[in-house]
Design a protein around this motif. Structure first.
Motif, PDB file in Angstrom:
ATOM      1  N   LEU A 176     -12.744   3.579  13.388  1.00  0.00           N
ATOM      2  CA  LEU A 176     -11.624   4.434  13.800  1.00  0.00           C
ATOM      3  C   LEU A 176     -10.689   4.577  12.612  1.00  0.00           C
ATOM      4  CD1 LEU A 176      -9.784   5.907  15.880  1.00  0.00           C
ATOM      5  CD2 LEU A 176      -8.769   3.678  16.378  1.00  0.00           C
ATOM      6  N   MET A 177     -10.383   5.809  12.248  1.00  0.00           N
ATOM      7  CA  MET A 177      -9.412   6.075  11.189  1.00  0.00           C
ATOM      8  C   MET A 177      -8.200   6.741  11.811  1.00  0.00           C
ATOM      9  SD  MET A 177      -7.841   8.285   8.931  1.00  0.00           S
ATOM     10  CE  MET A 177      -8.783   9.791   8.728  1.00  0.00           C
ATOM     11  N   ILE A 178      -7.029   6.165  11.535  1.00  0.00           N
ATOM     12  CA  ILE A 178      -5.793   6.701  12.098  1.00  0.00           C
ATOM     13  C   ILE A 178      -4.679   6.526  11.068  1.00  0.00           C
ATOM     14  CG2 ILE A 178      -5.249   4.505  13.251  1.00  0.00           C
ATOM     15  CD1 ILE A 178      -4.007   6.165  15.539  1.00  0.00           C
ATOM     16  N   GLY A 179      -3.801   7.514  10.983  1.00  0.00           N
ATOM     17  CA  GLY A 179      -2.722   7.467  10.000  1.00  0.00           C
ATOM     18  C   GLY A 179      -1.364   7.236  10.642  1.00  0.00           C
ATOM     19  N   PHE A 180      -0.507   6.512   9.923  1.00  0.00           N
ATOM     20  CA  PHE A 180       0.851   6.247  10.400  1.00  0.00           C
ATOM     21  C   PHE A 180       1.822   6.298   9.231  1.00  0.00           C
ATOM     22  CE2 PHE A 180      -1.685   3.738  13.511  1.00  0.00           C
ATOM     23  CZ  PHE A 180      -1.295   4.403  14.657  1.00  0.00           C
ATOM     24  N   SER A 181       3.081   6.481   9.559  1.00  0.00           N
ATOM     25  CA  SER A 181       4.141   6.295   8.579  1.00  0.00           C
ATOM     26  C   SER A 181       4.345   4.792   8.392  1.00  0.00           C
ATOM     27  CB  SER A 181       5.440   6.938   9.056  1.00  0.00           C
ATOM     28  OG  SER A 181       6.542   6.439   8.325  1.00  0.00           O
TER      29      SER A 181
ATOM     30  N   PRO B 172       0.895   9.144  15.572  1.00  0.00           N
ATOM     31  CA  PRO B 172       0.051   9.170  14.378  1.00  0.00           C
ATOM     32  C   PRO B 172       0.375  10.383  13.510  1.00  0.00           C
ATOM     33  CG  PRO B 172      -1.190   9.944  16.276  1.00  0.00           C
ATOM     34  CD  PRO B 172       0.150   9.492  16.795  1.00  0.00           C
ATOM     35  N   VAL B 173      -0.071  10.336  12.261  1.00  0.00           N
ATOM     36  CA  VAL B 173       0.125  11.439  11.332  1.00  0.00           C
ATOM     37  C   VAL B 173      -1.234  11.834  10.758  1.00  0.00           C
ATOM     38  CG1 VAL B 173       2.475  10.766  10.735  1.00  0.00           C
ATOM     39  CG2 VAL B 173       0.558   9.871   9.397  1.00  0.00           C
ATOM     40  N   LYS B 174      -1.307  13.052  10.283  1.00  0.00           N
ATOM     41  CA  LYS B 174      -2.536  13.515   9.665  1.00  0.00           C
ATOM     42  C   LYS B 174      -2.621  12.994   8.242  1.00  0.00           C
ATOM     43  CE  LYS B 174      -3.129  17.792  12.321  1.00  0.00           C
ATOM     44  NZ  LYS B 174      -3.265  19.259  12.263  1.00  0.00           N
TER      45      LYS B 174
ATOM     46  N   ILE C 159       0.818  -1.213   0.000  1.00  0.00           N
ATOM     47  CA  ILE C 159       0.000   0.000   0.000  1.00  0.00           C
ATOM     48  C   ILE C 159       0.854   1.266   0.000  1.00  0.00           C
ATOM     49  CG2 ILE C 159      -1.792   1.262   1.256  1.00  0.00           C
ATOM     50  CD1 ILE C 159      -2.687  -1.279  -0.223  1.00  0.00           C
ATOM     51  N   MET C 160       2.031   1.226   0.615  1.00  0.00           N
ATOM     52  CA  MET C 160       2.873   2.420   0.637  1.00  0.00           C
ATOM     53  C   MET C 160       3.401   2.777  -0.758  1.00  0.00           C
ATOM     54  SD  MET C 160       6.365   0.972   2.463  1.00  0.00           S
ATOM     55  CE  MET C 160       7.285   2.508   2.383  1.00  0.00           C
ATOM     56  N   LEU C 161       3.299   1.854  -1.708  1.00  0.00           N
ATOM     57  CA  LEU C 161       3.724   2.141  -3.073  1.00  0.00           C
ATOM     58  C   LEU C 161       2.881   3.248  -3.702  1.00  0.00           C
ATOM     59  CD1 LEU C 161       4.294  -1.496  -4.409  1.00  0.00           C
ATOM     60  CD2 LEU C 161       6.041   0.175  -3.756  1.00  0.00           C
TER      61      LEU C 161
ATOM     62  N   ARG D 295       6.237  10.638  -0.869  1.00  0.00           N
ATOM     63  CA  ARG D 295       7.501  10.364  -0.184  1.00  0.00           C
ATOM     64  C   ARG D 295       7.350  10.216   1.323  1.00  0.00           C
ATOM     65  NH1 ARG D 295      11.856  14.423  -3.162  1.00  0.00           N
ATOM     66  NH2 ARG D 295      11.703  13.499  -5.262  1.00  0.00           N
ATOM     67  N   SER D 296       6.261  10.718   1.873  1.00  0.00           N
ATOM     68  CA  SER D 296       6.059  10.621   3.322  1.00  0.00           C
ATOM     69  C   SER D 296       5.756   9.201   3.761  1.00  0.00           C
ATOM     70  CB  SER D 296       4.911  11.537   3.750  1.00  0.00           C
ATOM     71  OG  SER D 296       3.678  11.049   3.237  1.00  0.00           O
ATOM     72  N   ASN D 297       5.296   8.351   2.839  1.00  0.00           N
ATOM     73  CA  ASN D 297       4.913   6.968   3.157  1.00  0.00           C
ATOM     74  C   ASN D 297       3.773   6.891   4.171  1.00  0.00           C
ATOM     75  OD1 ASN D 297       6.833   5.738   1.438  1.00  0.00           O
ATOM     76  ND2 ASN D 297       8.423   6.025   2.979  1.00  0.00           N
ATOM     77  N   HIS D 298       2.932   7.922   4.234  1.00  0.00           N
ATOM     78  CA  HIS D 298       1.804   7.908   5.155  1.00  0.00           C
ATOM     79  C   HIS D 298       0.667   7.063   4.577  1.00  0.00           C
ATOM     80  CE1 HIS D 298       3.096  12.018   7.043  1.00  0.00           C
ATOM     81  NE2 HIS D 298       3.922  11.031   7.308  1.00  0.00           N
TER      82      HIS D 298
END
Length: 289
Positions: A240-245, A285-287, A191-193, A197-200
């Motif tokens: 729940l929605m949460i973002g990560f690198s 977490p990230v936005k 999925i990170m593909l 560049r942030s890979n979020h």
């Protein structure tokens, strides 16, 4: 006698044919000859080379492979920004810790020295050591020594105070999600593909499953659904929605021992906690849109 830059010499030797190499000195230079190949390296004379340093046997401690294992579980979290010198390091005390301010890894171990901060470059080089149960460490006059019968390695301890890392470790959690470690690892890589560049990437938890998602205007989008291994209780059925690198999570998954990983969470704006047998990992977490 003359000295030259070791990494430069090694780089040259790696590119040479597998045949005899001749090394000789000429004043402050080192000359290398191999067939029709010639190098002349600028170096130091014997008087300018740093004096050999020896550890103090009085304050030395025997460490085994567990010491190197603990370092391998945390070093990925150290900052690579040289301006943040106390974070571009590993902290050795009752626990071994590394953090860059966005993530943190802690190895729970009984380390004999306290409040010792070692540069990450030193740790990276140290991990190439031939690990065994006969390695000793000591620290004297702000120099950290690692040595065995036939090898001595040392580096300078950093000055300064390490952050109060315990303050950011969540002491409780409101939601858990257990996944197959291997499946999550490969899903993240896929999925990170589609990220920038942030890979979020986004984690959309909903009942008994989670959907990993990522998109970018240049590449498109990708989604992958994973089933949760433990049946969630009624309070965990709310979406729940949460973002990560993704890169940070992959670094953690690479050092975990089991075939399952459990996310301990308190909401979309709170740190993620992952526990292993002898380590703790925190990821902020990230936005994400």
């Amino acid at each position: 006698i003359a000295a030259c830059e070791a990494l430069k010499l090694l780089s040259i030797v790696k590119e040479l044919p597998e045949t005899e190499i001749l090394l000789k000195t000429e004043e402050d230079h080192v000359k290398l000859e191999c067939q029709e190949i010639n190098f002349k390296l600028i170096g130091l004379n014997e008087q300018d080379f740093p004096q050999e340093m020896n550890p103090s046997e009085e304050n030395s401690f025997l460490v085994g492979t567990d010491f190197f294992s603990a370092l391998s579980k945390v070093k990925h979290a150290a900052s690579r920004e040289e301006s943040r010198y106390n974070l571009s390091a590993v902290y050795l005390s009752k626990e071994i810790v590394a953090t860059d301010g966005h993530r943190m890894s802690i190895a729970k171990t009984q380390f004999p020295l306290e409040n010792t901060i070692l540069p990450i470059d030193f740790i990276t080089a140290l991990m190439k050591w031939k690990q065994n149960d006969h390695t000793r460490i000591s620290c004297s006059q702000n120099i950290f020594f690692v040595y065995s019968e036939d090898l001595l390695f040392h580096g300078r301890v950093l000055d300064g105070t390490y952050p109060d890392y315990g303050a950011v470790i969540p002491q409780s959690h409101q939601r858990t999600a257990t996944m197959d470690s291997k499946r999550l690892f490969h899903a993240l890589k896929r999925i990170m593909l589609m990220s920038d560049r942030s890979n979020h990437i986004r984690f959309n938890f909903n009942g008994d499953h989670v959907v990993l998602a990522s998109e970018s205007p240049e590449a498109g989008e990708g989604h992958e659904r994973l089933e949760l291994l433990d049946r969630p209780d009624s309070s965990e059925h709310e979406p729940l929605m949460i973002g990560f690198s993704a890169r940070y999570l992959l670094d953690v998954l690479e050092v975990l021992q089991g075939d399952r990983v459990t996310f301990l969470m308190n909401g979309s704006n709170q740190p993620l906690k992952i526990e292993d047998n002898d380590s703790i990992h925190i990821v902020m977490p990230v936005k994400v849109a």
